[in-house]
Design a protein around this motif. Structure first.
Motif, mmCIF file in Angstrom:
data_model
loop_
_atom_site.group_PDB
_atom_site.id
_atom_site.type_symbol
_atom_site.label_atom_id
_atom_site.label_comp_id
_atom_site.label_asym_id
_atom_site.label_seq_id
_atom_site.Cartn_x
_atom_site.Cartn_y
_atom_site.Cartn_z
ATOM 1 N N PHE A 133 22.438 63.164 34.205
ATOM 2 C CA PHE A 133 23.120 61.989 33.652
ATOM 3 C C PHE A 133 22.115 61.022 33.035
ATOM 4 C CE2 PHE A 133 26.425 62.678 37.252
ATOM 5 C CZ PHE A 133 26.986 63.710 36.535
ATOM 6 N N ILE A 134 20.964 60.865 33.689
ATOM 7 C CA ILE A 134 19.930 59.974 33.157
ATOM 8 C C ILE A 134 19.365 60.530 31.851
ATOM 9 C CG2 ILE A 134 17.624 59.037 33.586
ATOM 10 C CD1 ILE A 134 18.360 58.929 36.566
ATOM 11 N N LEU A 135 19.173 61.852 31.780
ATOM 12 C CA LEU A 135 18.675 62.460 30.554
ATOM 13 C C LEU A 135 19.627 62.215 29.393
ATOM 14 C CD1 LEU A 135 17.226 65.825 31.906
ATOM 15 C CD2 LEU A 135 15.961 64.106 30.611
ATOM 16 N N PHE A 136 20.915 62.362 29.641
ATOM 17 C CA PHE A 136 21.879 62.058 28.582
ATOM 18 C C PHE A 136 21.852 60.579 28.242
ATOM 19 C CE2 PHE A 136 23.947 66.184 29.526
ATOM 20 C CZ PHE A 136 24.146 66.610 28.220
ATOM 21 N N GLY A 137 21.747 59.723 29.253
ATOM 22 C CA GLY A 137 21.715 58.287 29.009
ATOM 23 C C GLY A 137 20.508 57.857 28.185
ATOM 24 N N LEU A 138 19.368 58.547 28.361
ATOM 25 C CA LEU A 138 18.163 58.201 27.615
ATOM 26 C C LEU A 138 18.302 58.448 26.119
ATOM 27 C CD1 LEU A 138 15.227 59.436 29.889
ATOM 28 C CD2 LEU A 138 15.751 57.083 29.228
ATOM 29 N N LEU A 139 19.268 59.260 25.723
ATOM 30 C CA LEU A 139 19.494 59.475 24.294
ATOM 31 C C LEU A 139 19.949 58.202 23.599
ATOM 32 C CD1 LEU A 139 21.193 63.001 24.294
ATOM 33 C CD2 LEU A 139 18.877 62.407 23.545
ATOM 34 N N ALA A 140 20.347 57.202 24.363
ATOM 35 C CA ALA A 140 20.688 55.911 23.770
ATOM 36 C C ALA A 140 19.491 55.327 23.032
ATOM 37 C CB ALA A 140 21.165 54.946 24.856
ATOM 38 N N VAL A 141 18.284 55.595 23.520
ATOM 39 C CA VAL A 141 17.075 55.116 22.837
ATOM 40 C C VAL A 141 16.984 55.737 21.448
ATOM 41 C CG1 VAL A 141 14.555 55.052 22.925
ATOM 42 C CG2 VAL A 141 15.896 54.779 25.024
ATOM 43 N N GLU B 273 8.944 60.164 26.186
ATOM 44 C CA GLU B 273 8.777 61.617 26.170
ATOM 45 C C GLU B 273 8.254 62.118 27.504
ATOM 46 O OE1 GLU B 273 6.485 65.136 23.609
ATOM 47 O OE2 GLU B 273 6.093 63.020 23.191
ATOM 48 N N THR B 274 7.296 61.395 28.078
ATOM 49 C CA THR B 274 6.764 61.775 29.387
ATOM 50 C C THR B 274 7.841 61.694 30.459
ATOM 51 O OG1 THR B 274 4.585 60.935 28.747
ATOM 52 C CG2 THR B 274 4.992 61.288 31.101
ATOM 53 N N LEU B 275 8.665 60.653 30.391
ATOM 54 C CA LEU B 275 9.754 60.509 31.349
ATOM 55 C C LEU B 275 10.725 61.674 31.245
ATOM 56 C CD1 LEU B 275 11.339 58.919 33.470
ATOM 57 C CD2 LEU B 275 12.352 57.574 31.604
ATOM 58 N N ARG B 276 11.068 62.071 30.027
ATOM 59 C CA ARG B 276 11.971 63.210 29.845
ATOM 60 C C ARG B 276 11.348 64.490 30.380
ATOM 61 N NH1 ARG B 276 13.728 61.197 23.889
ATOM 62 N NH2 ARG B 276 15.701 60.202 24.462
ATOM 63 N N LEU B 277 10.056 64.647 30.166
ATOM 64 C CA LEU B 277 9.376 65.829 30.681
ATOM 65 C C LEU B 277 9.439 65.866 32.207
ATOM 66 C CD1 LEU B 277 7.601 68.308 30.096
ATOM 67 C CD2 LEU B 277 5.613 66.790 30.186
ATOM 68 N N LEU B 278 9.222 64.728 32.842
ATOM 69 C CA LEU B 278 9.286 64.657 34.299
ATOM 70 C C LEU B 278 10.700 64.925 34.808
ATOM 71 C CD1 LEU B 278 7.008 61.553 34.973
ATOM 72 C CD2 LEU B 278 6.454 63.957 35.380
ATOM 73 N N LEU B 279 11.698 64.384 34.116
ATOM 74 C CA LEU B 279 13.084 64.597 34.531
ATOM 75 C C LEU B 279 13.484 66.062 34.393
ATOM 76 C CD1 LEU B 279 14.785 61.428 32.981
ATOM 77 C CD2 LEU B 279 14.332 61.862 35.396
ATOM 78 N N PRO C 113 6.261 55.362 23.745
ATOM 79 C CA PRO C 113 5.620 56.683 23.916
ATOM 80 C C PRO C 113 5.888 57.315 25.283
ATOM 81 C CG PRO C 113 4.093 55.104 22.934
ATOM 82 C CD PRO C 113 5.301 54.320 23.358
ATOM 83 N N TRP C 114 6.118 56.483 26.307
ATOM 84 C CA TRP C 114 6.307 57.038 27.645
ATOM 85 C C TRP C 114 7.687 57.667 27.836
ATOM 86 C CZ3 TRP C 114 10.456 54.755 29.926
ATOM 87 C CH2 TRP C 114 10.785 53.456 29.527
ATOM 88 N N GLU D 28 8.103 61.163 12.644
ATOM 89 C CA GLU D 28 7.545 59.809 12.634
ATOM 90 C C GLU D 28 8.603 58.764 12.935
ATOM 91 O OE1 GLU D 28 5.662 59.202 8.920
ATOM 92 O OE2 GLU D 28 4.130 60.750 9.220
ATOM 93 N N ALA D 29 9.866 59.098 12.656
ATOM 94 C CA ALA D 29 10.944 58.120 12.829
ATOM 95 C C ALA D 29 11.492 58.075 14.248
ATOM 96 C CB ALA D 29 12.086 58.431 11.864
ATOM 97 N N GLN D 30 10.929 58.890 15.164
ATOM 98 C CA GLN D 30 11.464 58.931 16.521
ATOM 99 C C GLN D 30 11.284 57.579 17.208
ATOM 100 O OE1 GLN D 30 9.785 61.992 18.959
ATOM 101 N NE2 GLN D 30 11.179 61.640 20.668
#
Length: 256
Positions: free
Chosen positions: A219-227, A178-184, A175-176, A169-171
């Motif tokens: 690189f983008i996937l790692f960068g998204l962990l900033a969220v 997760e979808t972006l990560r799935l596409l990447l 919502p999008w 619940e704390a994520q």
């Protein structure tokens, strides 16, 4: 207000993207790469000097024009090695933070440790690619590339599966995300298969484009962990004596 730990994945993404394109610019400027002959690999071989570079193993050697290799010759090869070494350290720290965060979100210890191990192998592979040149140690160079690309993508696929099962619940994040990560992740997987097929069919330029694209997506996937790290206020490291001699009042962070 984002915490300072969110700067680590952003810093990795910026460091890596700017770094590899700097290497490309240096290779083009000093004519190590001739774009009229095709788009170059980031670094398929190394240290063989101008001319043609052999990439053969135990069988018949496969020869590549030196101009098809972007980070193979000095000075860009030196920059490439340092880039990957620093990036590998940053990846390892990000994986540790992600492990602790997933643990707090209720991900079981066993799968979480597996995910952490995949992240560490990805970081190790990046270091192998930067330090073991193909012309000197082909097997280690290719093994490092396998860890950096294949295991790196597996690291993010594993995270997606674990988060789907844990449903924290704390994520943070929209919502999008997760979808972006799935596409990447799907894009990386498709491009890896395409890269191998195109390389085997001697379509070097197309395979090189796939290699560059996979790198950018990772690189983008790692960068998204900033969220995900945006709500973290800090990281505390502590030393503990053995539980049998350590009073409960002195306990701090849980161990790995």
């Amino acid at each position: 207000m984002w915490g300072y730990l969110a700067l680590l994945p952003i810093g990795l993404a910026v460091w890596a993207i700017v770094g590899v394109w700097t290497i490309f610019a240096v290779a083009v400027s000093n004519k190590s790469v001739n774009l009229t002959e095709g788009f170059p690999y980031i670094r398929y071989a190394g240290g063989a000097g101008p001319g043609r570079v052999s990439a053969g193993g135990a069988g018949d050697p496969v020869s590549f024009p030196a101009s098809s290799l972007c980070g193979s010759f000095p000075p860009q090869s030196c920059i490439f090695g340092q880039l990957l070494n620093v990036g590998a350290v940053m990846v390892a720290w990000i994986c540790v933070l992600r492990y602790l965060q997933l643990r707090e979100w209720g991900v079981p210890k066993g799968p979480n440790r597996l995910c952490l191990g995949l992240g560490f192998l990805c970081a190790l592979g990046a270091s192998f690619v930067g330090n073991f040149q193909q012309s000197n140690e082909l097997s280690m160079h290719l093994f490092g590339a396998f860890l950096a690309f294949v295991v790196g993508v597996a690291y993010f696929w594993t995270q997606l599966v674990l988060l789907r099962q844990a449903k924290p619940e704390a994520q943070p994040g929209a919502p999008w995300i997760e979808t972006l990560r799935l596409l990447l992740c799907g894009g990386c997987t498709f491009l890896m298969v395409a890269m191998v097929v195109l390389h085997l069919r001697s379509l070097r330029s197309a395979a090189a484009v796939c290699e560059w694209s996979i790198s950018m997506l990772l690189f983008i996937l790692f960068g998204l962990l900033a969220v995900d790290f945006s709500h973290l206020s800090g990281l505390v490291l502590s030393l503990q004596t053995r539980p049998t001699s350590c009073p409960p009042s002195t306990a701090s962070l849980a161990s790995f």
